[in-house]
Design a protein around this motif. Structure first.
Motif, PDB file in Angstrom:
ATOM      1  N   UNK A  55       0.852  -1.198   0.000  1.00 28.12           N
ATOM      2  CA  UNK A  55       0.000   0.000   0.000  1.00 28.12           C
ATOM      3  C   UNK A  55       0.885   1.244   0.000  1.00 28.12           C
ATOM      4  N   UNK A  56       1.570   1.516  -1.106  1.00 33.09           N
ATOM      5  CA  UNK A  56       2.483   2.671  -1.130  1.00 33.09           C
ATOM      6  C   UNK A  56       1.739   3.984  -0.962  1.00 33.09           C
ATOM      7  N   UNK A  57       2.357   4.953  -0.305  1.00 28.15           N
ATOM      8  CA  UNK A  57       1.722   6.269  -0.156  1.00 28.15           C
ATOM      9  C   UNK A  57       1.485   6.902  -1.524  1.00 28.15           C
ATOM     10  N   UNK A  58       0.540   7.807  -1.605  1.00 27.85           N
ATOM     11  CA  UNK A  58       0.293   8.493  -2.875  1.00 27.85           C
ATOM     12  C   UNK A  58       1.568   9.128  -3.421  1.00 27.85           C
ATOM     13  N   UNK A  59       1.831   8.909  -4.685  1.00 27.20           N
ATOM     14  CA  UNK A  59       3.002   9.478  -5.321  1.00 27.20           C
ATOM     15  C   UNK A  59       4.265   8.655  -5.195  1.00 27.20           C
TER      16      UNK A  59
ATOM     17  N   UNK B 140      11.948  -0.595   6.241  1.00 28.96           N
ATOM     18  CA  UNK B 140      11.791  -0.550   4.799  1.00 28.96           C
ATOM     19  C   UNK B 140      11.607   0.907   4.373  1.00 28.96           C
ATOM     20  N   UNK B 141      12.357   1.312   3.362  1.00 25.15           N
ATOM     21  CA  UNK B 141      12.306   2.677   2.877  1.00 25.15           C
ATOM     22  C   UNK B 141      12.022   2.706   1.379  1.00 25.15           C
ATOM     23  N   UNK B 142      11.147   3.620   0.972  1.00 29.74           N
ATOM     24  CA  UNK B 142      11.059   3.944  -0.437  1.00 29.74           C
ATOM     25  C   UNK B 142      12.337   4.711  -0.781  1.00 29.74           C
ATOM     26  N   UNK B 143      13.015   4.393  -1.864  1.00 32.53           N
ATOM     27  CA  UNK B 143      14.279   5.074  -2.170  1.00 32.53           C
ATOM     28  C   UNK B 143      14.183   6.595  -2.138  1.00 32.53           C
TER      29      UNK B 143
ATOM     30  N   UNK C 244      13.631   2.565 -10.717  1.00 27.90           N
ATOM     31  CA  UNK C 244      12.750   1.407 -10.799  1.00 27.90           C
ATOM     32  C   UNK C 244      11.513   1.614  -9.931  1.00 27.90           C
ATOM     33  N   UNK C 245      10.393   1.089 -10.386  1.00 32.25           N
ATOM     34  CA  UNK C 245       9.157   1.224  -9.638  1.00 32.25           C
ATOM     35  C   UNK C 245       8.794   0.002  -8.820  1.00 32.25           C
ATOM     36  N   UNK C 246       9.327  -1.159  -9.211  1.00 33.01           N
ATOM     37  CA  UNK C 246       8.986  -2.408  -8.534  1.00 33.01           C
ATOM     38  C   UNK C 246      10.232  -3.253  -8.352  1.00 33.01           C
TER      39      UNK C 246
END
Length: 278
Positions: free
Chosen positions: A29-33, A199-202, A230-232
């Motif tokens: 469930x990634x945050x918006x954007x 866990x971090x979004x880059x 990369x997105x995934x």
């Protein structure tokens, strides 16, 4: 990351073989954007002799025991990895084994499983194996024998190769790998070498770096930047193909305001510390 004493020649520490893993997953469930891709990062204990207080990927020094028997190995063998990494089969085999072992010690994630099967959930013995590995009372090779597992080298992808500059007191010749989080397992922060892990979004990690909330080693900083392409997880794994694995021998400089920069072989400079580390 396991740190042992360094040998020195002509006043410079000789780089110790090491391995690091960029452990990836997709945020359900990634945050918006934000794209789903996340990477696991650990903030090291400030008192650590190497990279104290900095945020890094799981990894550490190669141990002489880091070579399981051939029958306990699944996926590309050391000779195949050697051709890919540009090192000897012995160095390649030990680096892959060290990557698997260090990842298990520092996060509880084990890239191994029953022959012909996926890693999946670990047995109730896993915490004991992890403890014994940390205490150096058992080797990864023995863990594989006792569990009946095989090391899954096919779950790793090559990413980069960095060598610490000669002027540093502790030096490492580090091979960087990428792996996807195995289904049924969880990464944790149950290691004495880190005060926290997450866990971090880059992009979020880079924002924390820019604001001074997070300090990143140069290889970590530039690897996180590369991950933003990369997105995934699947895209990142595919993107490992064809990466330049020429060993990077960086240089450092500090400006008049105490800001430190890493200088890459191509001449590019990248800020990585606002002040000289204590």
């Amino acid at each position: 990351m396991s740190v042992a004493g360094d040998n020195t020649t002509n006043g410079a520490a000789q780089p110790k073989p090491a391995a690091t893993v960029l452990l990836l997953r997709d945020d359900p469930a990634p945050p918006p954007g934000r794209a789903p891709l996340q990477v696991f990062l650990q903030r090291r204990v400030k008192q650590m002799a190497f990279a104290g207080g900095m945020t890094v990927f799981p990894g550490g020094s190669v141990d002489p025991s880091d070579v399981p028997e051939a029958e306990r190995w699944a996926g590309p063998d050391p000779a195949e990895w050697a051709g890919l990494l540009g090192v000897s089969p012995q160095v390649a085999g030990q680096a892959v084994s060290a990557a698997v072992r260090e990842l298990f010690e520092e996060t509880g994630v084990l890239l191994a499983g029953p022959p012909g099967g996926e890693p999946g959930s670990l047995t109730s013995q896993a915490p004991l194996w992890r403890k014994q590995l940390v205490e150096h009372t058992i080797s990864l090779a023995q863990v594989l024998v006792d569990s009946g597992y095989v090391l899954r080298s096919d779950l790793l992808r090559s990413w980069a190769h960095w060598v610490t500059p000669p002027q540093e007191g502790r030096r490492y010749d580090t091979l960087f790998f990428v792996a996807a989080m195995p289904a049924g397992q969880e990464a944790d922060a149950h290691t004495t070498e880190a005060v926290e892990a997450a866990w971090w979004h880059p992009e979020a990690a880079l924002e924390a770096f820019d604001t001074g909330e997070m300090t990143l080693m140069p290889p970590t900083l530039l690897s996180v930047r590369d991950l933003t392409a990369f997105g995934t997880t699947a895209e990142a794994l595919a993107g490992c193909t064809g990466r330049d694995l020429t060993p990077v021998h960086p240089r450092f400089r500090e400006d008049d305001e105490g800001v430190r920069y890493v200088i890459l072989p191509d001449g590019s400079e990248h800020r990585f510390l606002p002040v000289r580390p204590a």
